[in-house]
Motif scaffolding. Sequence first.
Motif, mmCIF file in Angstrom:
data_model
loop_
_atom_site.group_PDB
_atom_site.id
_atom_site.type_symbol
_atom_site.label_atom_id
_atom_site.label_comp_id
_atom_site.label_asym_id
_atom_site.label_seq_id
_atom_site.Cartn_x
_atom_site.Cartn_y
_atom_site.Cartn_z
ATOM 1 N N ASP B 7 67.568 51.082 7.987
ATOM 2 C CA ASP B 7 67.118 50.767 9.346
ATOM 3 C C ASP B 7 68.292 50.821 10.311
ATOM 4 O O ASP B 7 69.334 50.212 10.066
ATOM 5 C CB ASP B 7 66.496 49.373 9.393
ATOM 6 N N MET B 9 69.340 50.388 14.414
ATOM 7 C CA MET B 9 68.890 49.904 15.724
ATOM 8 C C MET B 9 69.986 50.119 16.766
ATOM 9 O O MET B 9 71.171 50.123 16.432
ATOM 10 C CB MET B 9 68.574 48.396 15.660
ATOM 11 N N VAL B 22 58.406 50.441 26.472
ATOM 12 C CA VAL B 22 57.334 49.809 25.687
ATOM 13 C C VAL B 22 57.066 48.409 26.215
ATOM 14 O O VAL B 22 55.906 48.012 26.394
ATOM 15 C CB VAL B 22 57.693 49.766 24.182
ATOM 16 N N LEU B 26 53.557 46.945 27.644
ATOM 17 C CA LEU B 26 52.899 45.742 27.107
ATOM 18 C C LEU B 26 52.538 44.791 28.242
ATOM 19 O O LEU B 26 51.436 44.237 28.277
ATOM 20 C CB LEU B 26 53.813 45.027 26.104
ATOM 21 N N PHE B 34 55.461 38.780 24.595
ATOM 22 C CA PHE B 34 56.677 39.430 24.110
ATOM 23 C C PHE B 34 57.726 39.531 25.216
ATOM 24 O O PHE B 34 57.443 39.973 26.321
ATOM 25 C CB PHE B 34 56.328 40.824 23.576
ATOM 26 N N THR B 35 58.938 39.064 24.907
ATOM 27 C CA THR B 35 59.978 39.060 25.926
ATOM 28 C C THR B 35 60.855 40.301 25.869
ATOM 29 O O THR B 35 61.493 40.651 26.855
ATOM 30 C CB THR B 35 60.889 37.824 25.764
ATOM 31 N N ASP B 36 60.922 40.947 24.717
ATOM 32 C CA ASP B 36 61.810 42.106 24.598
ATOM 33 C C ASP B 36 61.301 43.018 23.486
ATOM 34 O O ASP B 36 60.714 42.560 22.508
ATOM 35 C CB ASP B 36 63.232 41.625 24.271
ATOM 36 N N VAL B 37 61.531 44.298 23.685
ATOM 37 C CA VAL B 37 61.199 45.270 22.650
ATOM 38 C C VAL B 37 62.409 46.185 22.481
ATOM 39 O O VAL B 37 62.995 46.625 23.480
ATOM 40 C CB VAL B 37 59.970 46.126 23.035
ATOM 41 N N ARG B 38 62.792 46.421 21.249
ATOM 42 C CA ARG B 38 63.836 47.409 20.988
ATOM 43 C C ARG B 38 63.309 48.418 19.979
ATOM 44 O O ARG B 38 62.559 48.074 19.068
ATOM 45 C CB ARG B 38 65.121 46.742 20.486
ATOM 46 N N VAL B 39 63.694 49.672 20.168
ATOM 47 C CA VAL B 39 63.183 50.742 19.314
ATOM 48 C C VAL B 39 64.342 51.381 18.560
ATOM 49 O O VAL B 39 65.323 51.822 19.170
ATOM 50 C CB VAL B 39 62.453 51.817 20.147
ATOM 51 N N GLY B 40 64.225 51.391 17.245
ATOM 52 C CA GLY B 40 65.250 52.024 16.417
ATOM 53 C C GLY B 40 64.633 53.019 15.459
ATOM 54 O O GLY B 40 63.494 53.445 15.643
ATOM 55 N N LYS B 41 65.391 53.366 14.434
ATOM 56 C CA LYS B 41 64.925 54.365 13.492
ATOM 57 C C LYS B 41 64.842 53.797 12.087
ATOM 58 O O LYS B 41 65.587 52.886 11.723
ATOM 59 C CB LYS B 41 65.890 55.557 13.484
ATOM 60 N N VAL B 76 71.179 48.083 10.390
ATOM 61 C CA VAL B 76 70.823 46.663 10.269
ATOM 62 C C VAL B 76 70.325 46.287 8.888
ATOM 63 O O VAL B 76 70.262 45.118 8.541
ATOM 64 C CB VAL B 76 69.766 46.233 11.323
#
Lengths: 97, 97
Positions: B7, B9, B22, B26, B34-41, B76
Motif C-alpha cells: 500500500d 499513500m 472525492v 461526498l 467524513f472530514t478527509d479523504v486521501r487516495v493512494g495505490k 504504508v
Amino acid sequence: MPKIVVDVMPKAELLDPQGKAVAGALGRLGQSAFTDVRVGKRFELTVDGPVDETVLASVREIADELLSNQVIEDVVNITVVDEAGAHSASGASGALA
Amino acid sequence: MPKIVVDVMPKAELLDPQGKAVAGALGRLGQSAFTDVRVGKRFELTVDGPVDETVLASVREIADELLSNQVIEDVVNITVVDEAGAHSASGASGALA
C-alpha cells in the motif's frame, strides 16, 4: 480520529495495463519471483466521530457508487483503522460489496 | 499462490488533489461524516513459490524504489495474503519502509 480504508482493484477478468507494465519492469530488473502484478486504489476516509453501523453502511454505498466503477472494478476490502493504526474490522468483497 | 499487498499513500504533509475532489463530492452528496479523504495505490504482487525472508526483502526494495515515489509517497503497508485470503503478516511504514 478513526479511518476507514476502502480497497478497490480492477476485476480479475480484465487486463490491467498498469500492472502489466510493473510486472514487465520487474522482469527487466531481474526480479523473477513474481508472476503477476495488479494495481488498484486505496482510499482512506477520515471519520468525524465514532464508526457505527450507519457510517459503515454509508461507506459501503460510497465505495460501490463513488469510489469504484462497478463495470471494471471490485471493492475488495473495507477496513476500520483506529487512531493507533490497529485494524478492528475487515471483510472481503463478497461480504461487503 | 500467495500474494503480497503493498500500500502506497501520498505523504501526510502533501496536498492530495484526488482525495480533495472525492471529499468535495461526498460533501455535495450529503455525506457529512467524513472530514478527509486521501487516495493512494494498492499493488498486488503474485509470488511464484513460498514467501520467505528473501522475497520479502525484494518486495521492500521494490516497494521503495519502483512502486512508490519516495519524494511524495510513503509505503504504508506490506502484507502477505495467502491463497485463502487470510492475512499472515503486516506492518506499518516505520518497520518496513
